[in-house]
Design an enzyme around this catalytic site. Structure first.
Site, PDB file in Angstrom:
ATOM      1  N   SER A 129      25.740  39.153  44.901  1.00 32.34           N
ATOM      2  CA  SER A 129      25.210  39.405  43.811  1.00 32.34           C
ATOM      3  C   SER A 129      24.719  38.079  43.175  1.00 32.34           C
ATOM      4  CB  SER A 129      25.651  40.287  42.899  1.00 32.34           C
ATOM      5  OG  SER A 129      25.149  40.208  41.388  1.00 32.34           O
ATOM      6  N   GLU A 131      24.456  37.593  40.268  1.00 31.58           N
ATOM      7  CA  GLU A 131      25.183  37.415  39.019  1.00 31.58           C
ATOM      8  C   GLU A 131      26.310  36.357  39.171  1.00 31.58           C
ATOM      9  OE1 GLU A 131      24.845  38.766  35.853  1.00 31.58           O
ATOM     10  OE2 GLU A 131      23.129  39.727  36.478  1.00 31.58           O
ATOM     11  N   TYR A 153      32.011  41.739  36.415  1.00 31.44           N
ATOM     12  CA  TYR A 153      31.003  41.898  37.619  1.00 31.44           C
ATOM     13  C   TYR A 153      30.968  40.699  38.296  1.00 31.44           C
ATOM     14  CZ  TYR A 153      27.350  43.296  40.548  1.00 31.44           C
ATOM     15  OH  TYR A 153      26.506  43.666  41.666  1.00 31.44           O
TER      16      TYR A 153
END
Length: 318
Positions: A129, A131, A153
């Site tokens: 990801s 992120e 996450y």
């Protein structure tokens, strides 16, 4: 001589990416297996969306339970494994940090260890990801950019990335991570902000009279089209060498731009229908997320065709 078709096992087949990937692999002649926590009770509505639910073989599997992961792998005997399972919402990870980290990090470890124990040539794709990078501070992130995770996450995804890297180096597994930036489709759950914007704007255009409530509008993201991104996943496993790749459009826009484009497509002025609400402000929200997907183009020959406005038009058309 009859050539046996390739087989693939998709952990988390019922989600957006798992469903598009299933359809993609079936079109290529694969035998496709997939898992969910309870295969008998799950509706698999996304597979029904494509009319392929009865074309795949479904297994129950809990990512945190090594035995169920091992059994799923042994039963399906796949050539390729796609690790897409785990809690997938950044916002929800602040409310459920333990479940997020366990399902993603421990789940990835269980897949890697089970594949190592089976001692056969299995190629593994892990869903990373953007992120993990945190705020890219105005610089497009590539495969060499350091991680700075800013949510449970992102911490989980970063840990899983390094597990894949370690197993590739230490045990010579063919394992790679696709560091995917935001990718959308009509199969996105309504808790994702893009789908929330699309659906609310459509209701407003139909006279609902409601207002769209959002958090920060100045965040900047790279939004792509999910059906294109699953092809990049597959291409990674067709290479002679396992490597990690950033997968993105290379163009970033603010959430305000996204909102304005959606309402404009519906002949509406977004400023008359949108309000910012404090409850949707995350504890640590990334300001800028920019991507450099040059390696994916140079090595895989993959380039995103859909950019933000194309994505919006496609989501509104369903």
């Amino acid at each position: 001589m009859i050539v046996k078709p390739k087989s693939a096992l998709i952990f988390g087949i019922g989600g957006q990416d798992g469903s598009y990937l299933s359809s993609f692999l079936l079109d290529k002649g694969y035998d496709v297996w997939g898992t969910s926590r309870d295969a008998q009770a799950s509706s698999f509505s996304n597979l029904d969306f494509f009319g392929i639910k009865h074309s795949v073989r479904l297994l129950s599997m809990v990512p945190e339970d090594f035995r169920s992961v091992f059994v799923a792998l042994k039963t399906s005997n796949p050539d390729e494994v796609y690790c897409l399972a785990g809690q997938s919402s950044v916002g929800l990870s602040f409310e459920q940090p333990a479940e997020t980290i366990q399902s993603i990090t421990l789940g990835t470890l269980n897949v890697l260890e089970a594949c190592r124990m089976l001692d056969r040539d299995i190629r593994i794709y892990h869903a990373g990801s953007s992120e993990c990078y945190g705020d890219t501070l105005g610089k497009p992130a590539n495969e060499m950019t350091p991680f700075h995770p800013r949510s449970p996450y992102a911490v989980a995804k970063s840990s899983a990335f390094w597990l894949v890297d370690n197993y590739r180096e230490a045990y010579k597994l063919f394992a790679c991570t696709g560091i995917l930036f935001n990718h959308e489709s009509p199969l996105r759950p309504s808790r994702f902000v893009t789908q929330k914007i699309i659906k609310t704007a459509q209701r407003i255009a139909n006279g609902s009279g409601e207002r769209l409530q959002l958090g920060r509008l100045d965040i900047v993201r790279d939004w792509g089209w999910a059906p294109e991104y699953v092809e990049a996943m597959w291409l990674m496993l067709q290479q002679p060498e396992a490597q990690d790749y950033v997968v993105a459009t290379g163009e970033s826009h603010s959430l305000e731009d996204f909102v304005e484009s959606v309402f404009s497509e519906l002949s509406l002025d977004w400023r008359e229908h949108v309000e910012q609400v404090g409850e949707f402000m995350r504890p640590t929200d990334l300001r800028l997320s920019l991507a450099d997907p040059a390696k994916a183009f140079d090595v895989l020959g993959w380039r995103a065709q859909y950019k933000m406005k194309n994505v919006i038009k496609a989501m509104l058309s369903v």
